[in-house]
Design a protein around this motif. Structure first.
Motif, mmCIF file in Angstrom:
data_model
loop_
_atom_site.group_PDB
_atom_site.id
_atom_site.type_symbol
_atom_site.label_atom_id
_atom_site.label_comp_id
_atom_site.label_asym_id
_atom_site.label_seq_id
_atom_site.Cartn_x
_atom_site.Cartn_y
_atom_site.Cartn_z
ATOM 1 N N THR A 159 0.834 -1.209 0.000
ATOM 2 C CA THR A 159 0.000 0.000 0.000
ATOM 3 C C THR A 159 0.863 1.251 0.000
ATOM 4 O OG1 THR A 159 -1.824 -1.092 1.141
ATOM 5 C CG2 THR A 159 -1.728 1.306 1.287
ATOM 6 N N LEU A 160 1.852 1.277 0.873
ATOM 7 C CA LEU A 160 2.726 2.448 0.968
ATOM 8 C C LEU A 160 3.497 2.653 -0.331
ATOM 9 C CD1 LEU A 160 3.635 4.731 2.770
ATOM 10 C CD2 LEU A 160 5.340 3.208 3.783
ATOM 11 N N LYS A 161 3.971 1.568 -0.918
ATOM 12 C CA LYS A 161 4.676 1.683 -2.201
ATOM 13 C C LYS A 161 3.743 2.195 -3.291
ATOM 14 C CE LYS A 161 7.396 -0.881 -5.615
ATOM 15 N NZ LYS A 161 6.628 -0.349 -6.756
ATOM 16 N N GLY A 162 2.478 1.749 -3.251
ATOM 17 C CA GLY A 162 1.509 2.202 -4.251
ATOM 18 C C GLY A 162 1.271 3.703 -4.179
ATOM 19 N N ILE A 163 1.188 4.229 -2.956
ATOM 20 C CA ILE A 163 0.998 5.677 -2.796
ATOM 21 C C ILE A 163 2.226 6.426 -3.282
ATOM 22 C CG2 ILE A 163 0.529 7.537 -1.164
ATOM 23 C CD1 ILE A 163 -0.853 5.413 0.621
ATOM 24 N N ASN A 164 3.415 5.927 -2.924
ATOM 25 C CA ASN A 164 4.658 6.562 -3.391
ATOM 26 C C ASN A 164 4.733 6.566 -4.913
ATOM 27 O OD1 ASN A 164 5.410 6.873 -0.728
ATOM 28 N ND2 ASN A 164 6.696 5.050 -0.676
ATOM 29 N N ASP A 165 4.337 5.441 -5.513
ATOM 30 C CA ASP A 165 4.344 5.348 -6.983
ATOM 31 C C ASP A 165 3.353 6.334 -7.595
ATOM 32 O OD1 ASP A 165 6.254 3.380 -6.852
ATOM 33 O OD2 ASP A 165 4.847 1.716 -7.171
ATOM 34 N N ALA A 166 2.212 6.511 -6.955
ATOM 35 C CA ALA A 166 1.200 7.444 -7.475
ATOM 36 C C ALA A 166 1.740 8.868 -7.480
ATOM 37 C CB ALA A 166 -0.075 7.355 -6.638
ATOM 38 N N VAL A 167 2.455 9.234 -6.446
ATOM 39 C CA VAL A 167 3.057 10.574 -6.392
ATOM 40 C C VAL A 167 3.996 10.772 -7.576
ATOM 41 C CG1 VAL A 167 4.601 12.085 -5.091
ATOM 42 C CG2 VAL A 167 2.847 10.770 -3.887
ATOM 43 N N THR A 168 4.847 9.784 -7.806
ATOM 44 C CA THR A 168 5.796 9.859 -8.935
ATOM 45 C C THR A 168 5.063 9.948 -10.260
ATOM 46 O OG1 THR A 168 7.441 8.584 -7.693
ATOM 47 C CG2 THR A 168 7.718 8.702 -10.086
ATOM 48 N N GLN A 169 4.040 9.116 -10.427
ATOM 49 C CA GLN A 169 3.295 9.086 -11.694
ATOM 50 C C GLN A 169 2.616 10.425 -11.974
ATOM 51 O OE1 GLN A 169 0.703 5.791 -10.963
ATOM 52 N NE2 GLN A 169 2.318 4.254 -11.213
ATOM 53 N N ILE A 170 2.002 11.012 -10.946
ATOM 54 C CA ILE A 170 1.296 12.282 -11.147
ATOM 55 C C ILE A 170 2.293 13.386 -11.473
ATOM 56 C CG2 ILE A 170 -0.154 14.025 -10.030
ATOM 57 C CD1 ILE A 170 -1.472 11.687 -8.482
ATOM 58 N N ARG A 171 3.464 13.354 -10.844
ATOM 59 C CA ARG A 171 4.503 14.335 -11.174
ATOM 60 C C ARG A 171 4.948 14.195 -12.624
ATOM 61 N NH1 ARG A 171 5.890 17.265 -6.930
ATOM 62 N NH2 ARG A 171 5.835 16.380 -4.830
ATOM 63 N N GLU A 172 4.836 12.987 -13.152
ATOM 64 C CA GLU A 172 5.204 12.724 -14.546
ATOM 65 C C GLU A 172 4.013 12.873 -15.483
ATOM 66 O OE1 GLU A 172 6.907 8.844 -14.318
ATOM 67 O OE2 GLU A 172 8.824 9.561 -13.500
ATOM 68 N N ASN A 173 2.950 13.514 -14.974
ATOM 69 C CA ASN A 173 1.749 13.865 -15.755
ATOM 70 C C ASN A 173 0.865 12.682 -16.121
ATOM 71 O OD1 ASN A 173 2.124 16.687 -15.772
ATOM 72 N ND2 ASN A 173 3.640 16.494 -17.404
ATOM 73 N N VAL A 174 0.945 11.602 -15.350
ATOM 74 C CA VAL A 174 -0.040 10.532 -15.483
ATOM 75 C C VAL A 174 -1.360 11.048 -14.916
ATOM 76 C CG1 VAL A 174 -0.689 8.223 -14.666
ATOM 77 C CG2 VAL A 174 1.666 8.688 -15.370
ATOM 78 N N SER A 175 -2.473 10.610 -15.486
ATOM 79 C CA SER A 175 -3.787 11.029 -15.003
ATOM 80 C C SER A 175 -3.929 10.742 -13.505
ATOM 81 C CB SER A 175 -4.890 10.288 -15.758
ATOM 82 O OG SER A 175 -6.114 10.334 -15.056
ATOM 83 N N PRO A 176 -4.291 11.758 -12.696
ATOM 84 C CA PRO A 176 -4.479 11.517 -11.257
ATOM 85 C C PRO A 176 -5.471 10.389 -10.978
ATOM 86 C CG PRO A 176 -4.423 13.867 -11.679
ATOM 87 C CD PRO A 176 -4.448 13.189 -13.023
ATOM 88 N N GLN A 177 -6.529 10.315 -11.783
ATOM 89 C CA GLN A 177 -7.522 9.258 -11.554
ATOM 90 C C GLN A 177 -6.909 7.875 -11.734
ATOM 91 O OE1 GLN A 177 -11.219 9.742 -13.666
ATOM 92 N NE2 GLN A 177 -11.936 7.678 -13.209
ATOM 93 N N LEU A 178 -6.134 7.695 -12.793
ATOM 94 C CA LEU A 178 -5.502 6.396 -13.025
ATOM 95 C C LEU A 178 -4.505 6.062 -11.923
ATOM 96 C CD1 LEU A 178 -4.858 6.457 -16.892
ATOM 97 C CD2 LEU A 178 -6.551 5.108 -15.632
ATOM 98 N N ALA A 179 -3.738 7.068 -11.511
ATOM 99 C CA ALA A 179 -2.745 6.837 -10.460
ATOM 100 C C ALA A 179 -3.410 6.446 -9.147
ATOM 101 C CB ALA A 179 -1.881 8.083 -10.277
ATOM 102 N N LEU A 180 -4.502 7.154 -8.801
ATOM 103 C CA LEU A 180 -5.205 6.852 -7.556
ATOM 104 C C LEU A 180 -5.896 5.490 -7.618
ATOM 105 C CD1 LEU A 180 -6.782 10.348 -6.786
ATOM 106 C CD2 LEU A 180 -4.855 9.267 -5.619
ATOM 107 N N GLU A 181 -6.445 5.146 -8.769
ATOM 108 C CA GLU A 181 -7.089 3.831 -8.920
ATOM 109 C C GLU A 181 -6.079 2.716 -8.719
ATOM 110 O OE1 GLU A 181 -8.998 3.944 -12.702
ATOM 111 O OE2 GLU A 181 -10.752 5.063 -11.961
ATOM 112 N N GLY A 182 -4.847 2.950 -9.161
ATOM 113 C CA GLY A 182 -3.808 1.949 -8.965
ATOM 114 C C GLY A 182 -3.553 1.684 -7.495
#
Length: 356
Positions: free
Chosen positions: A323-346
């Protein structure tokens, strides 16, 4: 993006003959002596966690360089110190994402990176000699967001700076800047302020009740700017508590409702800062769960929710890590302009203790 407030409030208001900054005394003393000896660097890079006091320190450097007493201190009383504190001194220029957004047309989407036009406008000012003070001071917030073109343009100024100018770059991390830029700056990495020191400041400066001060200090994780802001804004404390509660409740909700939550965050047109603040709160919560699972309460941030942490700490350790790794990955993805919705769903798909 909201316009940045450059005025100095309770935390930042200087006392006569002192910088009056909470924490990072080593950095203040280094700067004070360098300015007093007329050996200050032509460029500084201030790094550290968001709201740790970088903007405050940058303004104090500008004040010390132009204080009429010219002794390395910040008197807070002379014309230069007062005008810099109010943000209307002609020889101090500040740029950043907030200032860039303020100059955009209402029809334009808010840019998340500092562009070359912003840097070039800044550079045009750098070439001008001081109008009123001893030195011209140029402060760039969000320096890590510069585009490659903007960074390369700034590099030329750092290589051949005017003798009367001081450049101060402010960034969360030096690692996000070109090595050629960091190598031409005196880097000062600000450290989190000890919890006891934050607590004491909240009690003495803002008259916060000791029990409440201890909780806010813990929540701040050493970020004195954050602590000072929320201490003066009870609504922010309430908003944080409500947001944390909604995050804690997510695992108990069906997947479809969790996905609706992610969609609402994506479609609410929230500012990136707000999104990252939520993700940081989520990261801190699951880090506390991990610490509790490891059998330690030392370093816990959410000291007012120990029972909830203990309940989640019974989950399988690999699930907590995931879970913690998933949140960390979402932060990185959003900074790289991945859709926030997709990152959060992950994150929500692999949330520890969640229903199917």
């Amino acid at each position: 993006m909201a316009k940045r407030d450059h005025s100095l409030d309770g935390l930042e208001r200087t006392a006569v003959g002192a910088w009056n900054i909470i924490g990072n005394e080593w950095a203040v003393e280094l700067l004070r002596l360098a300015i007093a000896r007329n050996s200050a660097s032509h460029a500084y890079l201030l790094t550290g966690l968001p709201n740790i006091g970088k903007a405050t320190l940058a303004l104090h450097i500008a004040q010390a360089l132009n204080c009429e007493h010219n002794n390395g201190d910040v008197c807070g009383e002379c014309r230069a110190c007062k005008r810099i504190a109010k943000g209307n001194f002609p020889d101090v220029r500040i740029v950043g994402l907030a200032e860039q957004a303020a100059q955009q047309k209402a029809s334009e989407s808010v840019k998340t990176r500092l562009g070359i036009d912003t840097v070039r406008e800044w550079q045009a000012d750098i070439a001008l000699r001081p109008y009123e003070g001893r030195r011209r001071v140029f402060i760039m917030h969000d320096a890590e967001t510069m585009t490659e073109q903007a960074a390369n343009a700034l590099l030329k100024t750092l290589e051949e700076p005017p003798p009367f100018a001081t450049l101060i770059l402010v960034a969360n991390s030096a690692g996000d800047l070109l090595p050629t830029i960091t190598s031409r700056c005196h880097v000062l990495k600000l450290r989190p302020v000890p919890r006891q020191q934050v607590t004491k400041a909240l009690i003495e400066r803002w008259q916060i009740a000791p029990a409440d001060a201890a909780i806010v200090a813990a929540w701040s994780a050493g970020r004195i700017g954050w602590a000072a802001t929320v201490a003066q804004s009870p609504d922010l404390l309430q908003a944080r508590a409500e947001q944390l509660e909604s995050l804690i409740e997510l695992p108990s909700k069906p997947l479809v409702e969790r996905f609706k939550w992610a969609e609402s965050w994506s479609k609410a047109n929230r500012e990136r800062d707000e999104l990252f603040a939520m993700l940081e709160l989520w990261q801190v919560w699951w880090r506390d769960v991990l610490l509790t699972a490891a059998g330690t309460q030392q370093g816990l941030i959410n000291i007012d929710r120990v029972e909830d942490l203990q309940a989640l700490a019974r989950l399988p350790l690999p699930a907590i890590h995931k879970t913690l790794k998933g949140i960390n990955d979402a932060v990185t993805q959003i900074r790289e302009n991945v859709s926030p919705q997709l990152a959060l769903e992950g994150v929500l798909l692999n949330l520890a203790g969640a229903k199917g």
